[in-house]
Design a protein around this motif. Structure first.
Motif, PDB file in Angstrom:
ATOM      1  N   UNK A   1       0.782  -1.353  -0.074  1.00  0.00           N
ATOM      2  CA  UNK A   1      -0.035  -0.076  -0.024  1.00  0.00           C
ATOM      3  C   UNK A   1       0.768   1.164  -0.050  1.00  0.00           C
ATOM      4  N   UNK A  14      -3.102   6.505   6.408  1.00  0.00           N
ATOM      5  CA  UNK A  14      -4.012   7.216   7.496  1.00  0.00           C
ATOM      6  C   UNK A  14      -4.152   8.644   7.448  1.00  0.00           C
ATOM      7  N   UNK A  17      -1.589  10.439   9.432  1.00  0.00           N
ATOM      8  CA  UNK A  17      -0.170  10.410   9.302  1.00  0.00           C
ATOM      9  C   UNK A  17       0.323  11.192   8.042  1.00  0.00           C
TER      10      UNK A  17
ATOM     11  N   UNK B  69      -3.494   1.032  17.381  1.00  0.00           N
ATOM     12  CA  UNK B  69      -2.516   1.969  16.621  1.00  0.00           C
ATOM     13  C   UNK B  69      -1.851   1.331  15.673  1.00  0.00           C
ATOM     14  N   UNK B  72      -3.663  -0.277  12.801  1.00  0.00           N
ATOM     15  CA  UNK B  72      -4.120   0.698  11.993  1.00  0.00           C
ATOM     16  C   UNK B  72      -2.880   1.114  10.911  1.00  0.00           C
ATOM     17  N   UNK B  73      -1.777   1.203  11.737  1.00  0.00           N
ATOM     18  CA  UNK B  73      -0.451   1.339  11.000  1.00  0.00           C
ATOM     19  C   UNK B  73      -0.146   0.341   9.864  1.00  0.00           C
ATOM     20  N   UNK B  75      -2.488  -1.652   8.501  1.00  0.00           N
ATOM     21  CA  UNK B  75      -3.530  -1.648   7.533  1.00  0.00           C
ATOM     22  C   UNK B  75      -3.431  -0.507   6.530  1.00  0.00           C
TER      23      UNK B  75
ATOM     24  N   UNK C  18     -11.876   5.489   7.947  1.00  0.00           N
ATOM     25  CA  UNK C  18     -10.849   6.182   7.922  1.00  0.00           C
ATOM     26  C   UNK C  18     -11.038   7.807   7.185  1.00  0.00           C
TER      27      UNK C  18
END
Lengths: 173, 78, 260
Positions: A1, A14, A17, B69, B72-73, B75, C18
Motif C-alpha cells: 500500500x 491514514x 499521518x 494504533x 491501523x498502521x 492496515x 478512516x
C-alpha cells in the motif's frame, strides 16, 4: 500500500499521518487555544469566580441572619415563658388572698355564732336553775305543810321552826 | 505477487495486534475490580480515590490503544 | 468483511472508516496550506463558539440563583478548579486558566466530534501532540524555573536503596520523555478508535438493501451496536478529557513539588 502513490486520498494512508496537513492543523489549533485562553482568563473565569464568591457571601449573610432570628425567637420564647410564670404567681397570690379573706370572714361569723350560742346556753341554764330552785322551795313548803298537818293530826303541836328544820335535814339527807 | 504477500503479512499482523485489546481489557478490569473490592471494604475512602481509578484505567487502556494504533498502521500505512 | 463487501458486487458495502478523519479545504479542492480554511478550522471555530456560549453567554446573567446553563458553567469551573487544587496543590492554581482551556477544548472537541458528519479535531495526532508537547514544555520549564537543578531530583528516587537508584533514574528519565507520547496518543487513539468502530458498524447497516436474508439479522444488530458504541463514546469523550486534564495536573505537581 505504501508503494502506491497517493493518487486518491481516500483509498490509502491514514489521514492522521498525512504530514501535509499538519501545519494547517497546528496553526488553527494554536489560534483556537489562544482565543479560548483569552475568553476564559479575561471574561469567563473572573465572572464565574465573582458569582461564586457573591453567592458564598449571600449564603453566609443569610446564615448569619437566620442565626440572629433564631436567637430572637429563643428570647421571645423566654419572655413569653416568664410572662406566663408571672401571671401564674399573680393568680396564685390572688387566690390565696381571696381565700384568706373568706376564711377571716368565716372565722368572725363562727365566733359570733359561738358567743351567741354560749349566751343562750347560759341564759337557759339560769332559767333552769331558777325553775329548779322554785320547785325545791315548793316541795319544801309542801313538805312543811304536810308535816305540820301530820303532826297536828297525830295530836302534837306543830312548832313551825322545828318542823322546817327537820324537813330541811330530811331533804338534805 | 510480492506486494500481495506484503499486504497479507500486514493484514495478519493487524489481526494479531488486535489481541492487545484483550490485554487492555484484562488490565482495565483488574483496575476497576480491585477498586471496587477496596471500595466495598472501606467505602469512606473510595470517594477520594476515583481520580486515581481513572488515571489507572487510562494508563491500562492507553496500551490497548497502542495495539489498535499498530493495527491501523499495518492496515493503512505500511 | 472485505470479502463480503466484494462478494456483494460493486454496489455493495463500502468500508471507509478512516475517511471521516480527512482534512479537506472548506472551499474548493486543492492543497491544504498553512492558513487554508479547512474542516479543522470549522470545527475548532465551533468548539470555541460552544465554549463561548456556555461560559460567557451562559453566565451573562451573573445570577445568584443560577440558570441551567450557568450552573453547568459553574459545575465545569468547580470541577476543574477542585481537580487542580487537589492534585497539583494550592500553588498550581496559577495554571488554572491554562488547564481549564485544555479541558474545555478537549471536552468540546470530543463531544462535538460525535455529531453525525462531524470532524473530530482531537482524533488527529498533530493536534493532540501539540497539546501534549505544550504540557510537557510547561512542566519542564516550570520545574527548572522553580527548582533549578533541584528539579532533577525528580529522577533520583531517594527512598530506593542506593545501588538501585541509577537504574531507577534511567527508567524515570525514559518514562518522563515518553509522557508526551502516551499523553497525546491516548487521546487521539481513543477518539479515532471509537469513531472508526462506529463507522464500521455503520457500513454494515445498509446490508438489508443488498441481501434481505442476511440483512434482517445484520442491520438491526449493527444499528443497535452503533447506538451502544455511541453511548460508550459519549462517556469516553468525557473521560478522555478528564484523564488528559488530570494527568496534566499530576505532571504539574511533579514540577511544583519534585520531591516524592
Amino acid at each position: 500500500m505504501a508503494s502506491e502513490p497517493q493518487a486518491t486520498e481516500s483509498a490509502s494512508g491514514l489521514p492522521q499521518l498525512d504530514f501535509s496537513t499538519f501545519g494547517n492543523q497546528i496553526f488553527w489549533l494554536l489560534v483556537a487555544l489562544v482565543v479560548i485562553y483569552f475568553i476564559l482568563s479575561r471574561v469567563a473565569l473572573p465572572r464565574i469566580a465573582a458569582v461564586l464568591a457573591e453567592r458564598q457571601g449571600t449564603i453566609t449573610n443569610d446564615l448569619a441572619a437566620a442565626e440572629d432570628l433564631k436567637v430572637k425567637a429563643v428570647e421571645a420564647e423566654e419572655a413569653y415563658k416568664k410572662a406566663l410564670a408571672d401571671a401564674r404567681t399573680e393568680a396564685q397570690k390572688i387566690v390565696a388572698e381571696t381565700k384568706a379573706a373568706i376564711k377571716a370572714d368565716l372565722d368572725k361569723a363562727n365566733e359570733k355564732a359561738d358567743q351567741e350560742i354560749k349566751a343562750r346556753t347560759a341564759e337557759g341554764e339560769k332559767a333552769l336553775a331558777e325553775i329548779r330552785d322554785g320547785a325545791l322551795e315548793a316541795v319544801r313548803d309542801v313538805a312543811k305543810d304536810v308535816t305540820a298537818e301530820l303532826v297536828s293530826a297525830m295530836g302534837g303541836k306543830a312548832d313551825g321552826r322545828s318542823v322546817s328544820a327537820a324537813v330541811t335535814a330530811r331533804m338534805k339527807g | 505477487m510480492e506486494g500481495d504477500i506484503v499486504q497479507m503479512g500486514a493484514y495478519i499482523g493487524a489481526g494479531l495486534a488486535c489481541m492487545g485489546m484483550g490485554g487492555a481489557a484484562v488490565g482495565v478490569g483488574n483496575v476497576a475490580g480491585n477498586f471496587l473490592a477496596g471500595a466495598l471494604r472501606n467505602p469512606s475512602a473510595a470517594g477520594g480515590q476515583t481520580a486515581t481509578l481513572f488515571i489507572g484505567i487510562a494508563f491500562a487502556e492507553a496500551l490497548g490503544i497502542f495495539s489498535f494504533l499498530v493495527a491501523l498502521l499495518l492496515m493503512f500505512a505500511v | 468483511m472485505a470479502t463480503e463487501a466484494q462478494g456483494a458486487g460493486d454496489g455493495g458495502l463500502v468500508f471507509h472508516p478512516m475517511d471521516q478523519f480527512m482534512v479537506k479545504p472548506l472551499f474548493g479542492a486543492g492543497e491544504v496550506g498553512f492558513f487554508t480554511l479547512t474542516n479543522v478550522t470549522l470545527w475548532m471555530a465551533l468548539t470555541v463558539a460552544a465554549i463561548f456560549a456556555l461560559l460567557v453567554l451562559g453566565t451573562a446573567g451573573r445570577a445568584t440563583i443560577p440558570s441551567r446553563t450557568q450552573s453547568i458553567a459553574e459545575l465545569a469551573y468547580d470541577f476543574v478548579r477542585k481537580m487542580v487544587e487537589d492534585v497539583a496543590g494550592k500553588d498550581g492554581l496559577v495554571f488554572f486558566p491554562y488547564i481549564m482551556t485544555l479541558f474545555l477544548f478537549i471536552l468540546f472537541a470530543n463531544v462535538l466530534g460525535l455529531l453525525p458528519m462531524a470532524f473530530t479535531t482531537t482524533s488527529h495526532i498533530a493536534v493532540t501532540a501539540v497539546l501534549a508537547m505544550m504540557v510537557f514544555l510547561t512542566v519542564t520549564i516550570v520545574g527548572f524555573v522553580r527548582h533549578g537543578a533541584g528539579f532533577l531530583s525528580l529522577f533520583w528516587v531517594s527512598s530506593a536503596p542506593l545501588p538501585l537508584r541509577p537504574v531507577l533514574a534511567l527508567i524515570e528519565v525514559i518514562s518522563y520523555f515518553v509522557r508526551p507520547v502516551s499523553h497525546s496518543i491516548r487521546l487521539a487513539g481513543n477518539m479515532m478508535a471509537g469513531h472508526a468502530v462506529v463507522k464500521v458498524f455503520a457500513a454494515f447497516a445498509p446490508m438489508i438493501i443488498i441481501s434481505t436474508g442476511i440483512g434482517l439479522l445484520v442491520t438491526p444488530l449493527s444499528i443497535l451496536a452503533i447506538a451502544t458504541i455511541y453511548a460508550l463514546e459519549l462517556l469516553v469523550a468525557f473521560i478522555q478529557a478528564y484523564v488528559f486534564t488530570i494527568l496534566t495536573c499530576v505532571y504539574l505537581k511533579d514540577a511544583l513539588h519534585p520531591h516524592h
